[in-house]
Design a protein around this motif. Structure first.
Motif, mmCIF file in Angstrom:
data_model
loop_
_atom_site.group_PDB
_atom_site.id
_atom_site.type_symbol
_atom_site.label_atom_id
_atom_site.label_comp_id
_atom_site.label_asym_id
_atom_site.label_seq_id
_atom_site.Cartn_x
_atom_site.Cartn_y
_atom_site.Cartn_z
ATOM 1 N N HIS A 208 0.824 -1.209 0.000
ATOM 2 C CA HIS A 208 0.000 0.000 0.000
ATOM 3 C C HIS A 208 0.863 1.265 0.000
ATOM 4 O O HIS A 208 0.468 2.280 -0.592
ATOM 5 N N ALA A 209 2.049 1.215 0.635
ATOM 6 C CA ALA A 209 2.959 2.360 0.587
ATOM 7 C C ALA A 209 3.450 2.584 -0.839
ATOM 8 O O ALA A 209 3.576 3.731 -1.295
ATOM 9 N N ASN A 210 3.714 1.495 -1.537
ATOM 10 C CA ASN A 210 4.163 1.594 -2.924
ATOM 11 C C ASN A 210 3.072 2.191 -3.804
ATOM 12 O O ASN A 210 3.332 3.023 -4.676
ATOM 13 N N ILE A 211 1.831 1.756 -3.584
ATOM 14 C CA ILE A 211 0.700 2.294 -4.349
ATOM 15 C C ILE A 211 0.559 3.794 -4.094
ATOM 16 O O ILE A 211 0.359 4.592 -5.025
ATOM 17 N N ALA A 212 0.654 4.198 -2.816
ATOM 18 C CA ALA A 212 0.522 5.618 -2.463
ATOM 19 C C ALA A 212 1.632 6.446 -3.114
ATOM 20 O O ALA A 212 1.385 7.568 -3.583
ATOM 21 N N TYR A 213 2.847 5.885 -3.167
ATOM 22 C CA TYR A 213 3.962 6.627 -3.765
ATOM 23 C C TYR A 213 3.770 6.776 -5.270
ATOM 24 O O TYR A 213 4.013 7.844 -5.840
ATOM 25 N N LYS A 214 3.292 5.726 -5.928
ATOM 26 C CA LYS A 214 3.048 5.810 -7.371
ATOM 27 C C LYS A 214 1.916 6.792 -7.676
ATOM 28 O O LYS A 214 1.967 7.518 -8.682
ATOM 29 N N LEU A 215 0.903 6.829 -6.817
ATOM 30 C CA LEU A 215 -0.183 7.800 -6.992
ATOM 31 C C LEU A 215 0.354 9.222 -6.865
ATOM 32 O O LEU A 215 -0.014 10.111 -7.647
ATOM 33 N N ASN A 218 2.167 10.074 -10.062
ATOM 34 C CA ASN A 218 1.230 10.337 -11.162
ATOM 35 C C ASN A 218 0.604 11.722 -11.042
ATOM 36 O O ASN A 218 0.480 12.447 -12.029
ATOM 37 N N LEU A 219 0.205 12.085 -9.811
ATOM 38 C CA LEU A 219 -0.378 13.410 -9.594
ATOM 39 C C LEU A 219 0.649 14.505 -9.863
ATOM 40 O O LEU A 219 0.307 15.572 -10.397
ATOM 41 N N ARG A 220 1.889 14.226 -9.516
ATOM 42 C CA ARG A 220 2.954 15.215 -9.762
ATOM 43 C C ARG A 220 3.171 15.410 -11.265
ATOM 44 O O ARG A 220 3.360 16.539 -11.734
ATOM 45 N N MET A 221 3.156 14.305 -12.012
ATOM 46 C CA MET A 221 3.327 14.412 -13.458
ATOM 47 C C MET A 221 2.143 15.124 -14.110
ATOM 48 O O MET A 221 2.316 15.945 -15.013
ATOM 49 N N LEU A 222 0.923 14.802 -13.657
ATOM 50 C CA LEU A 222 -0.270 15.431 -14.226
ATOM 51 C C LEU A 222 -0.290 16.936 -13.985
ATOM 52 O O LEU A 222 -0.789 17.699 -14.809
ATOM 53 N N SER A 223 0.259 17.354 -12.843
ATOM 54 C CA SER A 223 0.297 18.781 -12.527
ATOM 55 C C SER A 223 1.544 19.459 -13.094
ATOM 56 O O SER A 223 1.799 20.628 -12.805
ATOM 57 N N THR A 230 14.552 11.495 -6.813
ATOM 58 C CA THR A 230 13.766 10.693 -5.874
ATOM 59 C C THR A 230 12.429 10.274 -6.460
ATOM 60 O O THR A 230 11.852 9.271 -6.050
ATOM 61 N N HIS A 231 11.929 11.041 -7.448
ATOM 62 C CA HIS A 231 10.658 10.725 -8.077
ATOM 63 C C HIS A 231 10.799 9.672 -9.171
ATOM 64 O O HIS A 231 9.805 9.259 -9.756
ATOM 65 N N LYS A 232 12.016 9.276 -9.455
ATOM 66 C CA LYS A 232 12.257 8.269 -10.482
ATOM 67 C C LYS A 232 12.756 6.959 -9.880
ATOM 68 O O LYS A 232 13.225 6.076 -10.588
ATOM 69 N N ALA A 233 12.655 6.842 -8.572
ATOM 70 C CA ALA A 233 13.099 5.643 -7.861
ATOM 71 C C ALA A 233 11.907 4.948 -7.225
ATOM 72 O O ALA A 233 10.997 5.609 -6.727
ATOM 73 N N ASP A 234 11.909 3.631 -7.248
ATOM 74 C CA ASP A 234 10.863 2.880 -6.578
ATOM 75 C C ASP A 234 11.025 2.992 -5.074
ATOM 76 O O ASP A 234 12.126 3.217 -4.556
ATOM 77 N N PHE A 235 9.908 2.825 -4.371
ATOM 78 C CA PHE A 235 9.940 2.835 -2.911
ATOM 79 C C PHE A 235 10.628 1.548 -2.445
ATOM 80 O O PHE A 235 10.200 0.444 -2.774
ATOM 81 N N GLY A 236 11.727 1.675 -1.702
ATOM 82 C CA GLY A 236 12.431 0.475 -1.254
ATOM 83 C C GLY A 236 13.700 0.812 -0.508
ATOM 84 O O GLY A 236 14.174 1.957 -0.505
ATOM 85 N N ASP A 237 14.300 -0.220 0.105
ATOM 86 C CA ASP A 237 15.488 0.001 0.931
ATOM 87 C C ASP A 237 16.753 0.211 0.110
ATOM 88 O O ASP A 237 17.801 0.530 0.663
ATOM 89 N N HIS A 238 16.692 0.027 -1.215
ATOM 90 C CA HIS A 238 17.881 0.215 -2.036
ATOM 91 C C HIS A 238 18.389 1.653 -1.964
ATOM 92 O O HIS A 238 19.590 1.908 -2.148
ATOM 93 N N ILE A 239 17.510 2.602 -1.675
ATOM 94 C CA ILE A 239 17.926 4.001 -1.615
ATOM 95 C C ILE A 239 18.890 4.243 -0.451
ATOM 96 O O ILE A 239 19.779 5.094 -0.533
ATOM 97 N N LEU A 240 18.730 3.486 0.627
ATOM 98 C CA LEU A 240 19.640 3.651 1.767
ATOM 99 C C LEU A 240 21.088 3.387 1.383
ATOM 100 O O LEU A 240 22.007 3.944 1.981
ATOM 101 N N GLN A 241 21.299 2.521 0.370
ATOM 102 C CA GLN A 241 22.658 2.193 -0.047
ATOM 103 C C GLN A 241 23.405 3.431 -0.534
ATOM 104 O O GLN A 241 24.630 3.514 -0.410
#
Length: 364
Positions: A208-215, A218-223, A230-241
């Motif tokens: 559900h966190a992933n869905i919320a982030y993708k939403l 999408n709203l950011r792109m539409l506006s 950060t807007h081009k990365a999937d939600f996940g622990d890989h960013i901590l690296q």
């Protein structure tokens, strides 16, 4: 709720003694502070008071008569205060972007996870059977038994039913991989059953966190808002690296680079606050004053850019703000001319020419 806010804000004030934008605890240590101290305080006894289902709206058959919108907003604002204090992101950085960079779940989903872990572990116990009896309660004012359907809408009843659904799903999933005797033995073990429950509930809220982030994206792109790294990365622990081994000044610069929130002329919010109307680069006056321009294109920094190129190789914007973030942030601190970092310019890590000093195990 107000008591929790006061306690957490006292902790944040204490953390300011060893957490700052250019010195103090590193990024991973700050995240440990969040999980071990602040989140533990907010989530204490969540199964008793967190009467909310963030995975569904009321129109979708979600919870009724639970936490008010005011209460949930207070929790979200408290989460924002914590993230801004620990990450040292600049004002106006979206909360969801800070959550992605710090790799923490939205607070409502995290509390839901903690509460559901407890409810699933207790499901079927003697205490939970009392809730079945509570579905029919004598109303002292009307002198009659309340309608069972009305009581089924009570938040405790809704969340108990949700816990039952989770338990049945967990049992079905685990039974496929084990024989009946082995499953019965494992399910009877509180430790093993607890591991299954925690794993399943985390998977649910992460989804559900992933869905919320993708939403949000999408709203950011539409506006037609700018899309930063950060807007081009999937939600996940890989960013901590990207932040492992970086000094506090570098993590502050890294958050700014990846969220696009730096005191540069391309940042319209910063320009409005400082009365700046011209967005051209003050060094070359040929292009918009962005981080990508300074790192890759500004002619006034061509000589200095040679140091960066010799350290990372070909200059690619995506690589600079991901796997090369350690050297990129050091170069940006040295040559962007941002006042916040002028006190750490004498540090040897920000002297060029230099090579990599942190090697991370990068994962796509």
């Amino acid at each position: 709720m107000h008591f929790v806010q006061r306690k957490v804000r006292v902790d944040l004030a204490n953390f300011d003694r060893f957490v700052a934008g250019t010195w103090g605890a590193n990024y991973i240590q700050r995240r440990d502070l969040y999980k071990g101290k602040l989140l533990a305080k907010i989530g204490y006894a969540a199964a008793a008071w967190f009467l909310h289902d963030p995975t569904k709206t009321e129109l979708e058959g979600g919870i009724r008569w639970g936490l008010t919108k005011v209460a949930t907003h207070m929790l979200e604002q408290l989460q924002r205060e914590i993230l801004k204090s620990l990450t040292r992101a600049r004002a106006f950085t979206p909360s969801i972007a800070m959550e992605n960079e710090f790799h923490v779940l939205p607070i409502l989903l995290k509390l839901h996870q903690l509460a559901m872990n407890h409810r699933c572990r207790q499901y079927g116990s003697a205490d939970y059977k009392l809730l079945d009896e509570a579905l029919e309660i004598k109303d002292p004012y009307r002198g009659c038994t309340q309608d069972r359907k009305e009581m089924a809408m009570h938040p405790y009843a809704h969340l108990r039913a949700l816990a039952g659904l989770h338990v049945r799903t967990i049992r079905e999933e685990e039974q496929h991989s084990l024989s009946e005797p082995a499953f019965a033995e494992s399910w009877a073990d509180p430790k093993k059953r607890g591991e299954w429950i925690k794993k399943f509930n985390f998977r649910v809220v992460f989804h559900h966190a992933n869905i919320a982030y993708k939403l949000y994206l999408n709203l950011r792109m539409l506006s037609r808002q700018p899309m930063h790294p950060t807007h081009k990365a999937d939600f996940g622990d890989h960013i901590l690296q990207y932040y492992v081994g970086l000094k506090p000044a570098q993590t502050t610069m890294g958050i700014g680079l990846r969220t696009g929130n730096l005191p540069l002329k391309s940042n319209w919010q910063w320009c409005q606050m400082n009365g700046i109307t011209d967005n051209r680069c003050p060094l070359c006056e040929k292009a918009v004053h962005t981080a990508e321009h300074l790192l890759c294109h500004c002619t006034a920094l061509e000589t200095e850019r040679g140091f960066l190129r010799s350290a990372v190789g070909r200059l690619d914007w995506h690589s600079l703000v991901t796997k090369d973030l350690e050297i990129t942030t050091a170069w940006a601190i040295a040559f962007f001319g941002i006042d916040q970092f002028k006190w750490c310019l004498d540090d040897k890590d920000f002297q060029f020419p230099r090579g990599r000093r942190v090697h991370i195990s990068f994962r796509n």
